[in-house]
Design a protein around this motif. Structure first.
Motif: not given
Length: 500
Positions: A288-290, A489-495, A457-458, A469-477
């Motif tokens: 996930g993102l920072v 992966v990036l799409t799922a991580a983006m806000p 990511l690699p 994948v986490m996003r904003e404190g939750r599991v995105s997928t």
């Protein structure tokens, strides 16, 4: 194109039994950032020492502005305008910022050659302000962050009228935000005409800053390329001598029964409703993102912080983990992101570090079984192929990759079967990365369950059986390996508000 400010041709340096540099070449233009890349042992450190006058080359030539020069000692290199900022900063912690900046070239006045402190502090302030910093020149170095200390080192180089600035792993101990701030400062120096030699393990540093890149491998010059004309895959092949397809090992472990399950784990203000399952033989990626909450989830899982809701199950049995010691007693071990500060006692030996978490296993009444402790240290060192003369070598003497192996050895000696690896290859060269990946696959094959937190990511895509994948404190997928791509992966991580 302007004339070269620096040119190195055919430089060779031989130590007893070791050719540290073998017919190396390198050049640098005014206002250029030129990256020097290579894994540990490639010759980068010797290159720096030859250029700064610490070592004299056995063969070859150094030219400044087209004229041959002899860097007979560091003061001569300094007079030629060459300054180096090392990964492990050599500051004087009890002295002020200004004293550190002008150490060795103090502003002396009058027949008694006394230091003009007013002028010293004023010039230090002006140098720091030119770098966009408001650090007080009278502040003690020991209270500054690593990023601030680096700024002071850059100011010191500027105070010496450095024309060539060598930066050795400048972002190794910095956060992403601090790294971005450093990038901006280095770009400003470049725009003012300073030439920079950038030595880093991080491809991100190279792509963000450098104009060209030169690669060394096994002390030899491999080639020089424009940074915008070389890919990650090509860089890996040049640095380690094999393609990226051979870089990530083929994982053969079978995923077995569930061993660790998080169910609705929450910590107010940090993360919420986090659920996933880790199985025997599995490498489960967590990314996930920072700021997405990855580290906070791990801290809660290990009992470092409290949770406000949710449960942790170990082998389908609910457990309460109040501390990392509880976690280790339950067979859960952590390889922390910052191995030097959190994973190792650097002055201690390899053997002492490996057996530290498992000293209870070596008790004999009120005495310690020192011979048994040494046997275990030797076993883990050999198992993980730690490169050292013996287990009595200090952890501080090892390369980053070998330090990481020692931390893994600590977990294995402590009988952990669930391994949480936080950024397992951060700050290690690509050759050591490949070895760490092999170790991870071997451990998974032995039935260890691995939770790997990573920002690369690699690494996440190629090493993980499944990716949380986490996003904003939750599991995105949660993405299975077969469906994982950098894009999804990036799409799922983006806000959510930044997604297309």
């Amino acid at each position: 194109m302007p004339d070269k400010i620096l040119e190195i041709t055919g430089v060779t340096k031989i130590f007893p039994g070791v050719k540290a540099l073998d017919d190396v070449q390198f050049d640098l233009y005014p206002g250029e950032i030129h990256a020097l890349m290579g894994e540990n042992g490639a010759g980068k450190s010797t290159f720096i020492k030859v250029l700064t006058g610490v070592h004299q080359p056995d063969h070859g030539q150094i030219l400044m502005d087209g004229q041959p020069v002899v860097m007979s000692d560091p003061l001569v290199a300094q007079r030629h305008g060459i300054a180096a900022i090392y990964q492990h900063l050599a500051a004087y912690p009890d002295l002020s910022v200004a004293e550190n900046i002008f150490m060795g070239h103090e502003l002396l006045e009058g027949p008694l050659k006394r230091i003009n402190w007013k002028k010293t502090n004023q010039m230090a302030r002006e140098l720091l302000q030119s770098l966009g910093s408001s650090i007080s020149p009278t502040e003690r170095m020991q209270v500054l962050s690593v990023a601030q200390q680096q700024l002071v080192e850059i100011a010191k180089a500027l105070s010496q009228n450095a024309r060539v600035l060598i930066m050795d792993e400048p972002t190794a101990a910095l956060s992403r935000r601090e790294s971005e701030e450093l990038y901006e400062i280095v770009r400003k120096l470049r725009d003012k005409g300073t030439s920079v030699i950038l030595i880093s393990h991080r491809f991100e540093d190279m792509y963000s800053l450098a104009d060209r890149v030169t690669v060394l491998r096994d002390a030899k010059y491999i080639g020089t390329w424009p940074v915008d004309g070389i890919s990650n895959e090509q860089m890996v092949k040049h640095m380690v001598g094999r393609s990226i397809e051979q870089f990530f090992p083929h994982k053969t472990a079978e995923v077995g029964k569930p061993v660790l399950r998080l169910e609705g784990l929450s910590r107010m203000g940090y993360f919420a409703d986090v659920s996933f399952t880790l199985h025997e033989g599995e490498i489960l990626g967590l990314t996930g993102l920072v700021g997405a909450g990855r580290t906070e989830v791990v801290e809660a899982l290990l009992g470092i912080t409290d949770v406000s809701a949710g449960k942790v199950f170990l082998h389908d049995k609910a457990v309460q983990i109040k501390s990392p010691h509880d976690a280790l007693n339950l067979g859960i071990g952590l390889l922390p992101e910052d191995r030097q500060k959190q994973g190792l006692l650097l002055p201690w030996s390899i053997g002492e570090n490996i057996t530290l978490p498992s000293l209870d296993h070596f008790k004999k009444g009120i005495l310690m079984d020192r011979s048994g402790e040494r046997v275990e240290g030797e076993r883990q060192k050999n198992l993980l192929e730690v490169k050292a003369t013996g287990i009595d070598d200090t952890a501080a003497s090892l390369s980053g990759g070998n330090q990481q192996k020692v931390v893994v050895g600590k977990l294995l000696a402590g009988k952990a079967k669930i391994l949480i690896l936080d950024e397992p290859t951060k700050g290690v060269d690509v050759g050591s990365k490949a070895q760490i990946y092999e170790i991870m696959c071997d451990l998974a094959k032995q039935g260890f369950a691995i939770l790997m937190i990573s920002s690369e990511l690699p690494e996440v895509i190629n090493m993980s059986d499944n990716i949380v994948v986490m996003r904003e404190g939750r599991v995105s997928t949660i993405i299975p390996k077969a469906e994982a791509t950098q894009e999804n992966v990036l799409t799922a991580a983006m806000p959510l508000n930044k997604q297309a």
